[in-house]
Design an enzyme around this catalytic site. Structure first.
Site, short mmCIF file in Angstrom:
data_model
loop_
_atom_site.label_atom_id
_atom_site.label_comp_id
_atom_site.label_asym_id
_atom_site.label_seq_id
_atom_site.Cartn_x
_atom_site.Cartn_y
_atom_site.Cartn_z
N LEU A 176 -1.85 -0.05 -0.97
CA LEU A 176 -2.80 -0.92 -1.66
C LEU A 176 -2.59 -0.84 -3.16
O LEU A 176 -2.28 0.23 -3.70
CB LEU A 176 -4.23 -0.51 -1.33
CG LEU A 176 -4.61 -0.49 0.16
CD1 LEU A 176 -6.12 -0.40 0.31
CD2 LEU A 176 -4.06 -1.69 0.90
N ASN A 182 -1.51 9.15 2.60
CA ASN A 182 -1.75 10.18 1.59
C ASN A 182 -3.06 9.98 0.84
O ASN A 182 -3.25 10.52 -0.25
CB ASN A 182 -0.58 10.18 0.58
CG ASN A 182 -0.44 8.86 -0.15
OD1 ASN A 182 -0.65 7.81 0.43
ND2 ASN A 182 -0.09 8.91 -1.42
N GLU A 183 -4.00 9.21 1.43
CA GLU A 183 -5.22 8.85 0.70
C GLU A 183 -5.95 10.03 0.08
O GLU A 183 -6.43 9.95 -1.04
CB GLU A 183 -6.19 8.09 1.63
CG GLU A 183 -5.86 6.61 1.83
CD GLU A 183 -4.70 6.37 2.80
OE1 GLU A 183 -4.13 7.34 3.32
OE2 GLU A 183 -4.37 5.20 3.03
N GLY A 226 -1.18 2.39 2.38
CA GLY A 226 -1.24 1.05 2.99
C GLY A 226 0.13 0.57 3.48
O GLY A 226 0.22 -0.23 4.41
#
Ligand code: CO8
Length: 303
Positions: free
Chosen positions: A109, A178-179, A154
């Site tokens: 994202l 990996n958020e 994303g």
């Protein structure tokens, strides 16, 4: 703009695009000028390039949004239109997604879409992210991700919505959700897609630690299905596609739907709540601070 509005107004893009066949006057089909323009321009658009081979029924969609194919609202809108058009074309049976940016499949994202934006804009953005996932995860087409570069967050989500993943065997590339490393939390449908791909325990470790895997590690846990030399990613995807297309469409599609429907239903029945959750989470001061620090880290790393 009409398509953006369709996303904003909760209607699926399909309802907008289907106006083409449903709007009839005196036996003639009325075609919206917006759609006419889009259809004429169906092979190239600024951020997405689609090459559709009628003889094989296979489309190759190349993401071409420099520098890193980040998934902005504009990108996602174009992407969804591209997929929807192929889905509506009865002669199209398979879709290969790849990148024409060096070293990167997709950086995930677009962080700038989540930083310093109004709640309304964040909501519009999140609806487009949901739409991308819904389109791909429920697609009737055979979908293959030809991952020719790094694919974090994303980008990884986009890859794991596909039926099959082929990655370039280059140890510099990485893939994963990996958020948590950004101080944000992958929503339940990211988590569910990952669980459906690599299993519960591996997902638990991967998501809590925000792990990015190199290609060998990704193959080992089943996050990707095959590694090939970088210059063979697309040819291998094309050969693999032929194998998948040898299966009768209806049998494969029903099977795919049987496997994925519970996960899809979970989001479709909670879509508005999921948008609200995202907006209230992402606009928190503490989360905005984490994003700012992550952006600074990206810039520093570059320097
Ligand atoms: N969004 C916006 N800009 C980005 C992004 C991104 N995701 N990634 C990189 N950029 C920018 C960089 O800041 C840099 O900008 P500039 O040229 O202005 O300095 C430019 O793109 C090029 O980046 P790099 O120099 O780092 O390019 P490299 O080729 O060296 O590396 C990578 C490419 C590996 C993709 C690297 O850029 C990277 O690791 N990027 C970060 C990827 C990332 O962490 N993405 C996570 C996005 S969040 C997400 O997808 C899911 C969120 C779920 C939300 C849930 C909330 C509830």
């Amino acid at each position: 703009m009409a398509l953006r509005a369709a996303l904003r107004n909760k209607s699926s893009l399909s309802s907008l695009l289907s106006q083409r066949s449903s709007c009839r006057s005196h036996g003639r089909v009325c075609v919206s000028p917006v759609l006419v323009a889009q259809q004429r321009n169906n092979s190239t658009s600024p951020k997405i390039k689609v090459d559709f081979d009628q003889s094989t029924g296979v489309a190759v969609m190349q993401m071409q949004s420099p520098p890193v194919n980040s998934l902005s609202l504009d990108f996602l809108t174009e992407f969804c239109i591209g997929v929807e058009k192929l889905e509506m074309d009865k002669s199209c049976r398979g879709l290969i997604i790849t990148s024409n940016q060096p070293k990167v499949f997709s950086a995930g994202l677009d962080i700038m879409e989540m930083y310093g934006k109004s709640p309304e804009r964040c909501g519009e953005f999140w609806r487009a992210v949901q739409e991308m996932w819904l389109k791909l995860y429920s697609s009737n087409l055979v979908t293959i991700a030809a991952i020719n570069g790094s694919s974090p967050a994303g980008g990884c989500l986009m890859s794991i919505t596909c039926d099959y993943r082929i990655m370039a065997d280059n140890p510099r590339y990485s893939i994963g959700l990996n958020e948590t490393q950004l101080g944000i939390v992958a929503p339940f449908w990211f988590k569910d897609t990952m669980t459906n791909t690599v299993g519960h325990r591996t997902t638990e470790i991967a998501l809590e630690l925000g792990l990015l895997y190199n290609p060998s590690e990704a193959l080992k846990i089943g996050l990707v299905d095959q590694l090939v030399p970088e210059d063979q990613v697309l040819t291998t995807a094309t050969q693999t596609m032929a194998k998948w297309l040898a299966i009768p469409d209806h049998a494969r599609q029903i099977t795919k739907s049987m496997m994925r429907k519970p996960t899809i239903d979970k989001l479709t029945s909670n879509r508005e709540a999921d948008i609200q959750n995202f907006v209230s989470f992402i606009t928190k001061d503490s989360i905005q601070k984490s994003l700012r620090m992550y952006l600074e880290m990206l810039k520093k790393r570059k320097g």
